[in-house]
Motif scaffolding. Sequence first.
Motif, PDB file in Angstrom:
ATOM      1  N   LEU A 270      17.865  92.176 -44.890  1.00 63.51           N
ATOM      2  CA  LEU A 270      19.194  91.645 -44.633  1.00 63.51           C
ATOM      3  C   LEU A 270      20.248  92.736 -44.825  1.00 63.51           C
ATOM      4  CD1 LEU A 270      17.411  89.136 -45.163  1.00 63.51           C
ATOM      5  CD2 LEU A 270      19.385  88.097 -46.265  1.00 63.51           C
ATOM      6  N   SER A 271      21.255  92.763 -43.947  1.00 64.31           N
ATOM      7  CA  SER A 271      22.338  93.738 -44.083  1.00 64.31           C
ATOM      8  C   SER A 271      23.218  93.432 -45.288  1.00 64.31           C
ATOM      9  CB  SER A 271      23.190  93.782 -42.814  1.00 64.31           C
ATOM     10  OG  SER A 271      23.833  92.532 -42.597  1.00 64.31           O
ATOM     11  N   ARG A 272      23.199  92.177 -45.732  1.00 66.16           N
ATOM     12  CA  ARG A 272      23.923  91.768 -46.934  1.00 66.16           C
ATOM     13  C   ARG A 272      23.229  90.538 -47.506  1.00 66.16           C
ATOM     14  NH1 ARG A 272      29.431  90.672 -43.957  1.00 66.16           N
ATOM     15  NH2 ARG A 272      28.682  92.541 -43.007  1.00 66.16           N
ATOM     16  N   PRO A 273      23.259  90.362 -48.827  1.00 68.30           N
ATOM     17  CA  PRO A 273      22.547  89.231 -49.437  1.00 68.30           C
ATOM     18  C   PRO A 273      23.320  87.918 -49.402  1.00 68.30           C
ATOM     19  CG  PRO A 273      23.488  90.593 -51.136  1.00 68.30           C
ATOM     20  CD  PRO A 273      23.769  91.291 -49.823  1.00 68.30           C
ATOM     21  N   ALA A 274      24.628  87.988 -49.056  1.00 65.89           N
ATOM     22  CA  ALA A 274      25.452  86.781 -49.083  1.00 65.89           C
ATOM     23  C   ALA A 274      26.481  86.811 -47.958  1.00 65.89           C
ATOM     24  CB  ALA A 274      26.166  86.658 -50.429  1.00 65.89           C
ATOM     25  N   VAL A 275      26.854  85.617 -47.502  1.00 64.89           N
ATOM     26  CA  VAL A 275      27.921  85.449 -46.514  1.00 64.89           C
ATOM     27  C   VAL A 275      28.822  84.318 -46.998  1.00 64.89           C
ATOM     28  CG1 VAL A 275      26.554  86.274 -44.551  1.00 64.89           C
ATOM     29  CG2 VAL A 275      26.561  83.830 -45.102  1.00 64.89           C
ATOM     30  N   GLY A 276      30.022  84.254 -46.441  1.00 67.31           N
ATOM     31  CA  GLY A 276      30.937  83.165 -46.781  1.00 67.31           C
ATOM     32  C   GLY A 276      30.538  81.879 -46.085  1.00 67.31           C
ATOM     33  N   ALA A 277      30.867  80.770 -46.714  1.00 64.77           N
ATOM     34  CA  ALA A 277      30.572  79.472 -46.119  1.00 64.77           C
ATOM     35  C   ALA A 277      31.325  79.311 -44.804  1.00 64.77           C
ATOM     36  CB  ALA A 277      30.957  78.358 -47.092  1.00 64.77           C
ATOM     37  N   GLY A 278      30.742  78.544 -43.925  1.00 67.62           N
ATOM     38  CA  GLY A 278      31.360  78.313 -42.622  1.00 67.62           C
ATOM     39  C   GLY A 278      30.621  79.071 -41.544  1.00 67.62           C
ATOM     40  N   SER A 279      31.350  79.417 -40.512  1.00 68.05           N
ATOM     41  CA  SER A 279      30.756  80.026 -39.323  1.00 68.05           C
ATOM     42  C   SER A 279      30.518  81.527 -39.504  1.00 68.05           C
ATOM     43  CB  SER A 279      31.685  79.788 -38.137  1.00 68.05           C
ATOM     44  OG  SER A 279      31.123  80.314 -36.973  1.00 68.05           O
ATOM     45  N   PHE A 280      29.340  81.982 -39.093  1.00 70.14           N
ATOM     46  CA  PHE A 280      29.029  83.418 -39.071  1.00 70.14           C
ATOM     47  C   PHE A 280      27.984  83.665 -37.987  1.00 70.14           C
ATOM     48  CE2 PHE A 280      25.863  81.630 -41.864  1.00 70.14           C
ATOM     49  CZ  PHE A 280      24.702  82.340 -41.614  1.00 70.14           C
ATOM     50  N   VAL A 281      27.937  84.892 -37.513  1.00 73.60           N
ATOM     51  CA  VAL A 281      26.956  85.281 -36.496  1.00 73.60           C
ATOM     52  C   VAL A 281      25.832  86.042 -37.171  1.00 73.60           C
ATOM     53  CG1 VAL A 281      26.535  86.650 -34.413  1.00 73.60           C
ATOM     54  CG2 VAL A 281      28.650  85.333 -34.652  1.00 73.60           C
TER      55      VAL A 281
ATOM     56  N   TYR B  21      12.896  82.669 -42.809  1.00 71.96           N
ATOM     57  CA  TYR B  21      11.476  82.965 -42.661  1.00 71.96           C
ATOM     58  C   TYR B  21      11.075  83.032 -41.193  1.00 71.96           C
ATOM     59  CZ  TYR B  21      10.607  78.016 -41.648  1.00 71.96           C
ATOM     60  OH  TYR B  21      10.600  76.777 -41.071  1.00 71.96           O
ATOM     61  N   CYS B  22      10.000  83.755 -40.926  1.00 70.54           N
ATOM     62  CA  CYS B  22       9.433  83.843 -39.588  1.00 70.54           C
ATOM     63  C   CYS B  22       8.361  82.768 -39.461  1.00 70.54           C
ATOM     64  CB  CYS B  22       8.829  85.229 -39.336  1.00 70.54           C
ATOM     65  SG  CYS B  22       8.154  85.419 -37.660  1.00 70.54           S
ATOM     66  N   ALA B  23       8.473  81.938 -38.430  1.00 72.14           N
ATOM     67  CA  ALA B  23       7.539  80.827 -38.238  1.00 72.14           C
ATOM     68  C   ALA B  23       6.358  81.174 -37.341  1.00 72.14           C
ATOM     69  CB  ALA B  23       8.283  79.620 -37.672  1.00 72.14           C
ATOM     70  N   MET B  24       6.239  82.439 -36.940  1.00 67.18           N
ATOM     71  CA  MET B  24       5.065  82.831 -36.163  1.00 67.18           C
ATOM     72  C   MET B  24       3.836  82.668 -37.062  1.00 67.18           C
ATOM     73  SD  MET B  24       6.542  83.485 -33.333  1.00 67.18           S
ATOM     74  CE  MET B  24       5.255  84.203 -32.343  1.00 67.18           C
ATOM     75  N   PRO B  25       2.662  82.382 -36.488  1.00 64.05           N
ATOM     76  CA  PRO B  25       1.476  82.100 -37.309  1.00 64.05           C
ATOM     77  C   PRO B  25       1.229  83.148 -38.402  1.00 64.05           C
ATOM     78  CG  PRO B  25       1.000  81.655 -35.021  1.00 64.05           C
ATOM     79  CD  PRO B  25       2.372  82.301 -35.060  1.00 64.05           C
ATOM     80  N   ALA B  26       1.201  82.680 -39.648  1.00 69.90           N
ATOM     81  CA  ALA B  26       0.884  83.449 -40.861  1.00 69.90           C
ATOM     82  C   ALA B  26       1.951  84.471 -41.260  1.00 69.90           C
ATOM     83  CB  ALA B  26      -0.473  84.133 -40.750  1.00 69.90           C
ATOM     84  N   HIS B  27       3.034  84.623 -40.510  1.00 69.29           N
ATOM     85  CA  HIS B  27       4.019  85.657 -40.840  1.00 69.29           C
ATOM     86  C   HIS B  27       4.727  85.385 -42.163  1.00 69.29           C
ATOM     87  CE1 HIS B  27       4.512  87.780 -36.696  1.00 69.29           C
ATOM     88  NE2 HIS B  27       3.243  87.486 -36.961  1.00 69.29           N
ATOM     89  N   GLU B  28       5.125  84.138 -42.414  1.00 67.09           N
ATOM     90  CA  GLU B  28       5.789  83.845 -43.692  1.00 67.09           C
ATOM     91  C   GLU B  28       4.838  84.127 -44.848  1.00 67.09           C
ATOM     92  OE1 GLU B  28       8.279  80.455 -46.147  1.00 67.09           O
ATOM     93  OE2 GLU B  28       7.138  79.817 -44.380  1.00 67.09           O
ATOM     94  N   GLU B  29       3.604  83.712 -44.714  1.00 67.66           N
ATOM     95  CA  GLU B  29       2.619  83.921 -45.777  1.00 67.66           C
ATOM     96  C   GLU B  29       2.377  85.407 -46.037  1.00 67.66           C
ATOM     97  OE1 GLU B  29       2.221  81.872 -43.183  1.00 67.66           O
ATOM     98  OE2 GLU B  29       2.299  79.930 -44.178  1.00 67.66           O
ATOM     99  N   LEU B  30       2.570  86.240 -45.019  1.00 68.91           N
ATOM    100  CA  LEU B  30       2.380  87.687 -45.164  1.00 68.91           C
ATOM    101  C   LEU B  30       3.628  88.391 -45.683  1.00 68.91           C
ATOM    102  CD1 LEU B  30       0.278  88.322 -41.935  1.00 68.91           C
ATOM    103  CD2 LEU B  30      -0.510  88.552 -44.309  1.00 68.91           C
ATOM    104  N   GLY B  31       4.701  87.619 -45.960  1.00 69.35           N
ATOM    105  CA  GLY B  31       5.886  88.207 -46.594  1.00 69.35           C
ATOM    106  C   GLY B  31       7.153  88.183 -45.779  1.00 69.35           C
ATOM    107  N   MET B  32       7.142  87.583 -44.595  1.00 69.61           N
ATOM    108  CA  MET B  32       8.353  87.562 -43.757  1.00 69.61           C
ATOM    109  C   MET B  32       9.264  86.421 -44.167  1.00 69.61           C
ATOM    110  SD  MET B  32       7.500  88.821 -39.948  1.00 69.61           S
ATOM    111  CE  MET B  32       9.221  89.214 -39.673  1.00 69.61           C
ATOM    112  N   ARG B  33       9.949  86.629 -45.308  1.00 68.20           N
ATOM    113  CA  ARG B  33      10.928  85.666 -45.792  1.00 68.20           C
ATOM    114  C   ARG B  33      11.935  86.419 -46.668  1.00 68.20           C
ATOM    115  NH1 ARG B  33       6.307  84.890 -47.919  1.00 68.20           N
ATOM    116  NH2 ARG B  33       5.839  84.942 -50.123  1.00 68.20           N
ATOM    117  N   ALA B  34      13.119  85.871 -46.748  1.00 65.54           N
ATOM    118  CA  ALA B  34      14.169  86.458 -47.562  1.00 65.54           C
ATOM    119  C   ALA B  34      15.110  85.332 -47.988  1.00 65.54           C
ATOM    120  CB  ALA B  34      14.934  87.520 -46.775  1.00 65.54           C
ATOM    121  N   THR B  35      15.937  85.605 -48.979  1.00 61.05           N
ATOM    122  CA  THR B  35      16.906  84.622 -49.464  1.00 61.05           C
ATOM    123  C   THR B  35      18.307  85.049 -49.068  1.00 61.05           C
ATOM    124  OG1 THR B  35      15.475  84.071 -51.336  1.00 61.05           O
ATOM    125  CG2 THR B  35      17.811  83.482 -51.528  1.00 61.05           C
ATOM    126  N   LEU B  36      19.061  84.101 -48.526  1.00 64.20           N
ATOM    127  CA  LEU B  36      20.451  84.303 -48.177  1.00 64.20           C
ATOM    128  C   LEU B  36      21.296  83.340 -49.008  1.00 64.20           C
ATOM    129  CD1 LEU B  36      22.681  85.527 -46.324  1.00 64.20           C
ATOM    130  CD2 LEU B  36      22.255  83.574 -44.787  1.00 64.20           C
TER     131      LEU B  36
END
Length: 91
Positions: A12-23, A73-88
């Motif tokens: 992630l380019s940043r760990p947090a964003v402001g509430a509301g609309s963002f791209v 997270y990435c929902a492609m088969p097994a990708h999340e289980e292999l580590g493709m997840r992050a917290t925002l």
Amino acid sequence: MQVSAREFSFTLSRPAVGAGSFVLELVNAGQDEHDLHIRPAAGGADVGAVGIVLPGRHADVEFNLPPGSYTLYCAMPAHEELGMRATLTVE
């Protein structure tokens, strides 16, 4: 904000964003197809997603989220289980 996807992680380019609309820009810097789904960190149904992005491509999607902690997270088969997840954090 930008999320870079590669086998098998999200950066992630940043760990947090402001509430509301963002791209969110999902950049596929890997060799496989990737997508990105968002769900509350406490669990529950997805609250948003970016569809499949091919290697070397990117996609921009606008989201509108209330404050809270979210799992990306990435929902492609097994990708999340292999580590493709992050917290925002939405503040």
